[in-house]
Scaffold this motif. Structure first.
Motif, PDB file in Angstrom:
ATOM      1  N   ALA A   1       6.202  69.741 -28.841  1.00  0.00           N
ATOM      2  CA  ALA A   1       7.398  69.008 -28.409  1.00  0.00           C
ATOM      3  C   ALA A   1       8.009  69.659 -27.182  1.00  0.00           C
ATOM      4  CB  ALA A   1       8.422  68.975 -29.547  1.00  0.00           C
ATOM      5  N   LEU A   2       8.523  68.821 -26.277  1.00  0.00           N
ATOM      6  CA  LEU A   2       9.245  69.346 -25.128  1.00  0.00           C
ATOM      7  C   LEU A   2      10.632  69.796 -25.563  1.00  0.00           C
ATOM      8  CD1 LEU A   2       8.369  66.784 -22.304  1.00  0.00           C
ATOM      9  CD2 LEU A   2       7.194  68.907 -22.914  1.00  0.00           C
ATOM     10  N   HIS A   3      11.206  70.714 -24.806  1.00  0.00           N
ATOM     11  CA  HIS A   3      12.570  71.152 -25.075  1.00  0.00           C
ATOM     12  C   HIS A   3      13.488  69.924 -25.024  1.00  0.00           C
ATOM     13  CE1 HIS A   3      16.464  73.094 -24.468  1.00  0.00           C
ATOM     14  NE2 HIS A   3      15.920  74.213 -24.915  1.00  0.00           N
ATOM     15  N   PRO A   4      14.426  69.793 -25.945  1.00  0.00           N
ATOM     16  CA  PRO A   4      15.238  68.577 -25.984  1.00  0.00           C
ATOM     17  C   PRO A   4      16.263  68.457 -24.859  1.00  0.00           C
ATOM     18  CG  PRO A   4      15.974  70.156 -27.638  1.00  0.00           C
ATOM     19  CD  PRO A   4      14.698  70.700 -27.070  1.00  0.00           C
ATOM     20  N   GLY A   5      16.534  69.547 -24.138  1.00  0.00           N
ATOM     21  CA  GLY A   5      17.516  69.509 -23.057  1.00  0.00           C
ATOM     22  C   GLY A   5      16.865  69.500 -21.693  1.00  0.00           C
ATOM     23  N   ALA A   6      17.584  69.992 -20.699  1.00  0.00           N
ATOM     24  CA  ALA A   6      17.082  69.992 -19.327  1.00  0.00           C
ATOM     25  C   ALA A   6      15.801  70.799 -19.180  1.00  0.00           C
ATOM     26  CB  ALA A   6      18.158  70.532 -18.388  1.00  0.00           C
ATOM     27  N   ARG A   7      15.618  71.788 -20.016  1.00  0.00           N
ATOM     28  CA  ARG A   7      14.402  72.599 -19.902  1.00  0.00           C
ATOM     29  C   ARG A   7      13.152  71.791 -20.229  1.00  0.00           C
ATOM     30  NH1 ARG A   7      16.165  78.772 -21.284  1.00  0.00           N
ATOM     31  NH2 ARG A   7      18.284  78.591 -20.482  1.00  0.00           N
TER      32      ARG A   7
END
Length: 343
Positions: free
Chosen positions: A236-242
Protein backbone atom coordinates in the motif's frame (compact mmCIF):
# COMPACT_ATOMS: atom_id res chain seq x y z
CA UNK A 1 35.59 34.32 -0.14
CA UNK A 2 32.47 36.38 0.52
CA UNK A 3 30.28 36.46 3.64
CA UNK A 4 26.56 37.18 3.45
CA UNK A 5 23.74 36.68 5.94
CA UNK A 6 26.02 34.72 8.26
CA UNK A 7 27.36 32.23 5.72
CA UNK A 8 30.50 32.08 3.58
CA UNK A 9 30.36 31.76 -0.20
CA UNK A 10 33.24 30.86 -2.47
CA UNK A 11 31.92 32.99 -5.30
CA UNK A 12 33.55 35.39 -7.73
CA UNK A 13 32.20 38.92 -8.23
CA UNK A 14 29.87 39.16 -11.21
CA UNK A 15 27.91 35.96 -10.65
CA UNK A 16 24.37 37.02 -11.58
CA UNK A 17 22.88 33.72 -12.69
CA UNK A 18 21.06 32.36 -9.64
CA UNK A 19 17.86 32.04 -11.69
CA UNK A 20 19.70 29.21 -13.49
CA UNK A 21 21.91 27.82 -10.72
CA UNK A 22 22.37 29.09 -7.19
CA UNK A 23 25.73 28.91 -5.44
CA UNK A 24 25.45 27.16 -2.06
CA UNK A 25 27.06 28.34 1.16
CA UNK A 26 30.51 26.83 1.56
CA UNK A 27 29.26 24.77 4.51
CA UNK A 28 26.55 23.18 2.36
CA UNK A 29 28.94 22.40 -0.48
CA UNK A 30 31.42 20.79 1.88
CA UNK A 31 28.73 18.64 3.50
CA UNK A 32 27.64 17.28 0.12
CA UNK A 33 31.25 16.83 -1.01
CA UNK A 34 31.99 14.84 2.14
CA UNK A 35 29.04 12.55 1.49
CA UNK A 36 30.09 12.06 -2.14
CA UNK A 37 33.59 11.13 -0.94
CA UNK A 38 32.08 8.60 1.45
CA UNK A 39 30.38 7.08 -1.59
CA UNK A 40 33.31 6.88 -3.97
CA UNK A 41 35.71 5.65 -1.29
CA UNK A 42 33.13 3.03 -0.21
CA UNK A 43 33.08 4.41 3.31
CA UNK A 44 29.27 4.56 3.13
CA UNK A 45 28.48 3.45 -0.44
CA UNK A 46 24.81 2.67 0.18
CA UNK A 47 23.99 5.55 2.49
CA UNK A 48 20.43 6.79 2.52
CA UNK A 49 19.34 10.06 4.06
CA UNK A 50 15.72 9.65 5.14
CA UNK A 51 16.14 12.09 8.04
CA UNK A 52 17.58 14.70 5.71
CA UNK A 53 14.79 14.16 3.17
CA UNK A 54 12.26 14.88 5.90
CA UNK A 55 14.19 17.88 7.25
CA UNK A 56 14.29 19.48 3.80
CA UNK A 57 10.61 18.60 3.28
CA UNK A 58 9.66 20.42 6.49
CA UNK A 59 11.83 23.44 5.69
CA UNK A 60 10.32 23.78 2.21
CA UNK A 61 6.85 23.74 3.76
CA UNK A 62 7.85 26.54 6.12
CA UNK A 63 9.32 28.63 3.30
CA UNK A 64 6.10 28.54 1.27
CA UNK A 65 3.58 28.57 4.13
CA UNK A 66 2.32 25.01 3.64
CA UNK A 67 1.53 22.05 5.89
CA UNK A 68 4.67 19.85 6.13
CA UNK A 69 2.48 16.74 6.38
CA UNK A 70 1.18 17.48 2.89
CA UNK A 71 4.51 17.77 1.07
CA UNK A 72 5.70 15.16 -1.41
CA UNK A 73 9.30 14.93 -2.63
CA UNK A 74 10.81 14.19 -6.01
CA UNK A 75 13.57 15.17 -8.38
CA UNK A 76 11.87 17.29 -11.07
CA UNK A 77 9.02 19.78 -11.30
CA UNK A 78 7.50 18.15 -14.38
CA UNK A 79 7.21 14.71 -12.78
CA UNK A 80 5.48 16.05 -9.68
CA UNK A 81 3.13 18.26 -11.71
CA UNK A 82 2.52 15.22 -13.88
CA UNK A 83 0.78 13.54 -10.95
CA UNK A 84 -1.51 16.56 -10.63
CA UNK A 85 -2.22 16.52 -14.36
CA UNK A 86 -2.94 12.79 -14.28
CA UNK A 87 -5.66 13.41 -11.73
CA UNK A 88 -7.62 16.16 -13.48
CA UNK A 89 -10.95 15.15 -15.04
CA UNK A 90 -11.40 14.78 -18.79
CA UNK A 91 -12.19 18.11 -20.40
CA UNK A 92 -10.41 20.21 -17.75
CA UNK A 93 -9.86 23.79 -18.89
CA UNK A 94 -6.38 24.94 -17.85
CA UNK A 95 -5.28 28.58 -17.72
CA UNK A 96 -1.65 29.64 -17.77
CA UNK A 97 0.57 32.62 -18.56
CA UNK A 98 1.87 33.20 -22.07
CA UNK A 99 5.42 31.85 -22.43
CA UNK A 100 5.21 30.04 -19.10
CA UNK A 101 8.10 27.72 -18.28
CA UNK A 102 7.48 24.43 -20.07
CA UNK A 103 7.58 22.14 -17.04
CA UNK A 104 4.71 24.09 -15.46
CA UNK A 105 2.24 23.62 -18.32
CA UNK A 106 3.34 20.75 -20.58
CA UNK A 107 2.33 18.01 -18.10
CA UNK A 108 -1.25 19.20 -18.71
CA UNK A 109 -0.82 19.67 -22.46
CA UNK A 110 -0.01 15.99 -22.99
CA UNK A 111 -3.54 15.15 -21.82
CA UNK A 112 -5.12 16.77 -24.86
CA UNK A 113 -6.42 13.34 -25.89
CA UNK A 114 -8.65 13.48 -22.79
CA UNK A 115 -10.02 16.86 -23.80
CA UNK A 116 -7.74 18.86 -21.50
CA UNK A 117 -7.28 22.31 -23.05
CA UNK A 118 -4.71 25.03 -22.38
CA UNK A 119 -5.38 28.77 -22.61
CA UNK A 120 -2.40 31.13 -22.52
CA UNK A 121 -2.94 34.78 -21.59
CA UNK A 122 -0.78 37.73 -20.58
CA UNK A 123 0.40 37.34 -16.99
CA UNK A 124 -1.28 40.60 -15.94
CA UNK A 125 -4.61 39.43 -17.37
CA UNK A 126 -4.52 36.00 -15.77
CA UNK A 127 -6.65 36.71 -12.63
CA UNK A 128 -9.49 38.21 -14.66
CA UNK A 129 -9.64 35.12 -16.89
CA UNK A 130 -9.91 32.55 -14.09
CA UNK A 131 -13.72 32.42 -14.24
CA UNK A 132 -13.67 30.58 -17.57
CA UNK A 133 -11.33 27.82 -16.38
CA UNK A 134 -11.11 24.90 -13.97
CA UNK A 135 -7.42 25.08 -13.06
CA UNK A 136 -4.65 27.69 -13.15
CA UNK A 137 -0.99 26.69 -13.40
CA UNK A 138 1.55 29.51 -13.22
CA UNK A 139 4.94 30.46 -11.82
CA UNK A 140 4.82 32.95 -8.96
CA UNK A 141 7.82 34.68 -10.54
CA UNK A 142 8.36 34.21 -14.23
CA UNK A 143 11.60 32.52 -15.24
CA UNK A 144 12.17 34.51 -18.40
CA UNK A 145 11.80 38.06 -17.08
CA UNK A 146 11.14 38.14 -13.32
CA UNK A 147 7.54 39.38 -13.41
CA UNK A 148 5.39 38.21 -10.49
CA UNK A 149 1.76 37.17 -10.77
CA UNK A 150 -0.76 39.21 -8.77
CA UNK A 151 -1.23 36.61 -6.04
CA UNK A 152 -3.95 38.45 -4.14
CA UNK A 153 -6.06 38.88 -7.27
CA UNK A 154 -5.47 35.28 -8.33
CA UNK A 155 -6.49 33.97 -4.91
CA UNK A 156 -9.64 36.07 -4.88
CA UNK A 157 -10.62 34.90 -8.36
CA UNK A 158 -9.99 31.27 -7.51
CA UNK A 159 -12.03 31.49 -4.31
CA UNK A 160 -14.95 33.07 -6.19
CA UNK A 161 -15.01 30.42 -8.89
CA UNK A 162 -13.66 27.31 -7.15
CA UNK A 163 -10.84 26.97 -9.69
CA UNK A 164 -7.84 24.91 -8.64
CA UNK A 165 -4.49 26.72 -8.46
CA UNK A 166 -1.00 25.30 -8.97
CA UNK A 167 1.90 27.67 -8.25
CA UNK A 168 5.53 27.08 -9.17
CA UNK A 169 7.76 28.84 -6.63
CA UNK A 170 11.07 27.82 -8.21
CA UNK A 171 11.98 31.44 -9.05
CA UNK A 172 10.45 32.92 -5.88
CA UNK A 173 11.11 30.77 -2.80
CA UNK A 174 14.37 31.74 -1.15
CA UNK A 175 14.44 35.45 -1.93
CA UNK A 176 10.98 36.58 -0.89
CA UNK A 177 8.57 35.78 1.94
CA UNK A 178 5.74 33.50 0.83
CA UNK A 179 2.49 32.43 2.47
CA UNK A 180 0.75 30.34 -0.14
CA UNK A 181 -1.07 27.67 1.83
CA UNK A 182 -4.29 28.72 0.07
CA UNK A 183 -3.12 27.22 -3.24
CA UNK A 184 -4.01 23.63 -4.12
CA UNK A 185 -0.46 22.76 -5.15
CA UNK A 186 2.94 24.40 -4.71
CA UNK A 187 6.00 23.06 -6.48
CA UNK A 188 9.63 24.14 -6.31
CA UNK A 189 13.19 23.05 -7.03
CA UNK A 190 16.34 23.03 -4.93
CA UNK A 191 19.10 24.33 -7.16
CA UNK A 192 18.17 27.96 -7.79
CA UNK A 193 17.27 30.40 -4.99
CA UNK A 194 17.25 27.58 -2.41
CA UNK A 195 21.00 27.17 -2.92
CA UNK A 196 21.10 23.39 -2.90
CA UNK A 197 22.22 20.59 -5.18
CA UNK A 198 20.26 19.96 -8.37
CA UNK A 199 17.89 17.02 -8.02
CA UNK A 200 15.53 17.83 -5.15
CA UNK A 201 11.97 19.01 -5.70
CA UNK A 202 8.83 19.34 -3.58
CA UNK A 203 5.06 19.36 -4.11
CA UNK A 204 2.99 20.87 -1.30
CA UNK A 205 -0.72 20.06 -1.45
CA UNK A 206 -3.82 21.47 0.17
CA UNK A 207 -6.27 18.91 1.54
CA UNK A 208 -8.25 19.20 -1.70
CA UNK A 209 -5.10 19.10 -3.83
CA UNK A 210 -3.85 15.97 -2.10
CA UNK A 211 -7.14 14.19 -2.66
CA UNK A 212 -7.11 15.03 -6.38
CA UNK A 213 -3.47 14.26 -7.28
CA UNK A 214 -2.87 10.81 -8.71
CA UNK A 215 0.25 8.83 -7.67
CA UNK A 216 0.94 7.82 -11.25
CA UNK A 217 4.65 7.25 -10.56
CA UNK A 218 3.91 4.86 -7.64
CA UNK A 219 7.53 4.82 -6.49
CA UNK A 220 8.92 2.34 -4.00
CA UNK A 221 9.64 5.38 -1.85
CA UNK A 222 5.91 6.17 -1.65
CA UNK A 223 5.06 2.88 0.05
CA UNK A 224 3.75 2.84 3.59
CA UNK A 225 6.63 1.49 5.74
CA UNK A 226 8.79 1.72 2.63
CA UNK A 227 11.89 -0.16 3.78
CA UNK A 228 9.81 -3.22 4.65
CA UNK A 229 7.74 -3.08 1.45
CA UNK A 230 10.27 -2.94 -1.36
CA UNK A 231 8.87 -5.77 -3.49
CA UNK A 232 5.66 -6.90 -5.13
CA UNK A 233 2.53 -5.20 -6.44
CA UNK A 234 0.45 -5.32 -3.28
CA UNK A 235 2.27 -2.89 -0.99
CA UNK A 236 0.00 0.00 0.00
CA UNK A 237 1.09 3.55 -0.69
CA UNK A 238 1.38 5.97 2.21
CA UNK A 239 -2.09 7.45 2.77
CA UNK A 240 -0.83 11.06 2.87
CA UNK A 241 1.40 13.22 0.71
CA UNK A 242 4.24 10.74 1.04
CA UNK A 243 2.18 8.46 -1.16
CA UNK A 244 3.18 10.85 -3.98
CA UNK A 245 6.90 10.66 -3.20
CA UNK A 246 9.25 9.61 -5.95
CA UNK A 247 12.67 8.10 -5.40
CA UNK A 248 14.99 10.78 -3.96
CA UNK A 249 18.35 11.77 -5.33
CA UNK A 250 19.97 11.35 -1.94
CA UNK A 251 22.76 13.89 -2.15
CA UNK A 252 20.44 16.57 -3.48
CA UNK A 253 18.16 16.23 -0.47
CA UNK A 254 21.19 16.11 1.80
CA UNK A 255 22.28 19.50 0.47
CA UNK A 256 18.74 20.85 0.81
CA UNK A 257 18.62 19.68 4.43
CA UNK A 258 21.63 21.90 5.09
CA UNK A 259 20.57 24.94 3.07
CA UNK A 260 16.81 25.25 3.56
CA UNK A 261 16.70 25.37 7.37
CA UNK A 262 19.25 28.18 7.21
CA UNK A 263 17.08 30.08 4.74
CA UNK A 264 14.08 29.53 7.03
CA UNK A 265 16.05 31.14 9.87
CA UNK A 266 16.61 34.37 7.91
CA UNK A 267 14.46 37.48 7.81
CA UNK A 268 13.24 36.93 4.26
CA UNK A 269 11.86 40.46 4.10
CA UNK A 270 15.47 41.64 4.50
CA UNK A 271 16.65 39.14 1.89
CA UNK A 272 14.00 40.42 -0.51
CA UNK A 273 14.94 44.04 0.16
CA UNK A 274 18.59 43.21 -0.51
CA UNK A 275 17.95 41.35 -3.78
CA UNK A 276 15.32 43.68 -5.20
CA UNK A 277 17.31 46.69 -4.05
CA UNK A 278 20.31 45.62 -6.13
CA UNK A 279 18.18 44.78 -9.17
CA UNK A 280 16.38 48.12 -9.03
CA UNK A 281 19.68 49.95 -8.47
CA UNK A 282 20.97 48.46 -11.72
CA UNK A 283 17.83 49.57 -13.54
CA UNK A 284 18.13 53.06 -12.08
CA UNK A 285 21.73 53.38 -13.28
CA UNK A 286 20.61 52.27 -16.73
CA UNK A 287 17.82 54.89 -16.69
CA UNK A 288 15.14 52.19 -16.58
CA UNK A 289 12.09 51.92 -14.33
CA UNK A 290 12.24 49.69 -11.24
CA UNK A 291 10.56 46.29 -11.57
CA UNK A 292 10.34 45.11 -7.94
CA UNK A 293 11.95 41.75 -8.70
CA UNK A 294 15.28 40.01 -8.07
CA UNK A 295 15.35 39.14 -11.79
CA UNK A 296 16.10 41.70 -14.50
CA UNK A 297 15.71 41.06 -18.24
CA UNK A 298 17.50 43.46 -20.59
CA UNK A 299 17.40 43.96 -24.36
CA UNK A 300 21.08 44.08 -25.33
CA UNK A 301 22.31 44.29 -28.94
CA UNK A 302 25.04 41.67 -28.49
CA UNK A 303 23.24 39.51 -25.96
CA UNK A 304 25.40 38.49 -23.00
CA UNK A 305 28.63 38.85 -24.97
CA UNK A 306 29.89 42.13 -23.51
CA UNK A 307 28.95 41.01 -20.02
CA UNK A 308 30.76 37.69 -20.35
CA UNK A 309 33.90 39.49 -21.52
CA UNK A 310 33.85 41.38 -18.22
CA UNK A 311 33.45 38.21 -16.15
CA UNK A 312 29.72 38.56 -15.55
CA UNK A 313 27.67 35.37 -15.50
CA UNK A 314 24.15 35.77 -16.90
CA UNK A 315 21.64 33.87 -19.02
CA UNK A 316 19.73 34.53 -22.22
CA UNK A 317 16.00 33.78 -22.16
CA UNK A 318 13.60 34.58 -25.02
CA UNK A 319 16.26 36.75 -26.66
CA UNK A 320 16.84 38.92 -23.57
CA UNK A 321 19.74 38.89 -21.12
CA UNK A 322 18.57 37.74 -17.70
CA UNK A 323 20.43 38.90 -14.59
CA UNK A 324 19.44 37.63 -11.16
CA UNK A 325 20.49 38.93 -7.74
CA UNK A 326 20.63 36.85 -4.58
CA UNK A 327 21.83 37.36 -1.03
CA UNK A 328 25.53 36.91 -1.93
CA UNK A 329 25.48 39.71 -4.51
CA UNK A 330 26.65 43.24 -3.75
CA UNK A 331 26.68 46.72 -5.23
CA UNK A 332 30.03 45.79 -6.78
CA UNK A 333 28.13 43.41 -9.08
CA UNK A 334 25.87 46.28 -10.17
CA UNK A 335 28.92 48.43 -10.87
CA UNK A 336 30.50 45.68 -12.98
CA UNK A 337 27.41 45.38 -15.16
CA UNK A 338 27.16 49.13 -15.66
CA UNK A 339 30.85 49.40 -16.57
CA UNK A 340 30.56 46.49 -18.99
CA UNK A 341 27.57 48.00 -20.76
CA UNK A 342 29.04 51.48 -20.97
CA UNK A 343 32.34 50.22 -22.29
Amino acid sequence: MHEAFGEQFQIQPGYLNTASTGVPPLRVGRRVASAVEDWYTAAHPNASFDAEVDAARAAFATLVGADPDRVAIGSAVSSLIGMVAAGVPDGTRVLTAAEEFGSVVRPFAVHADRGVTITEVDLEALPERVADHDLVTVSVTQSRDGRTVDLAALRAAAERTGARVLLDVSQAAGWQPLSLGWADWLVGVSHKWLLSTNGACWLACSERGLAEARPSAASWYAADDRWNNLYGASAALHPGARGLDTSPIWHAHLGAAEALPWLVSLDLASVRAHCVGLADLLLERLDLAPRDSAIVALDLPDGAGSLAEQGIAASVRSGRVRLSFHLYNTEEDVDRVVRALRS
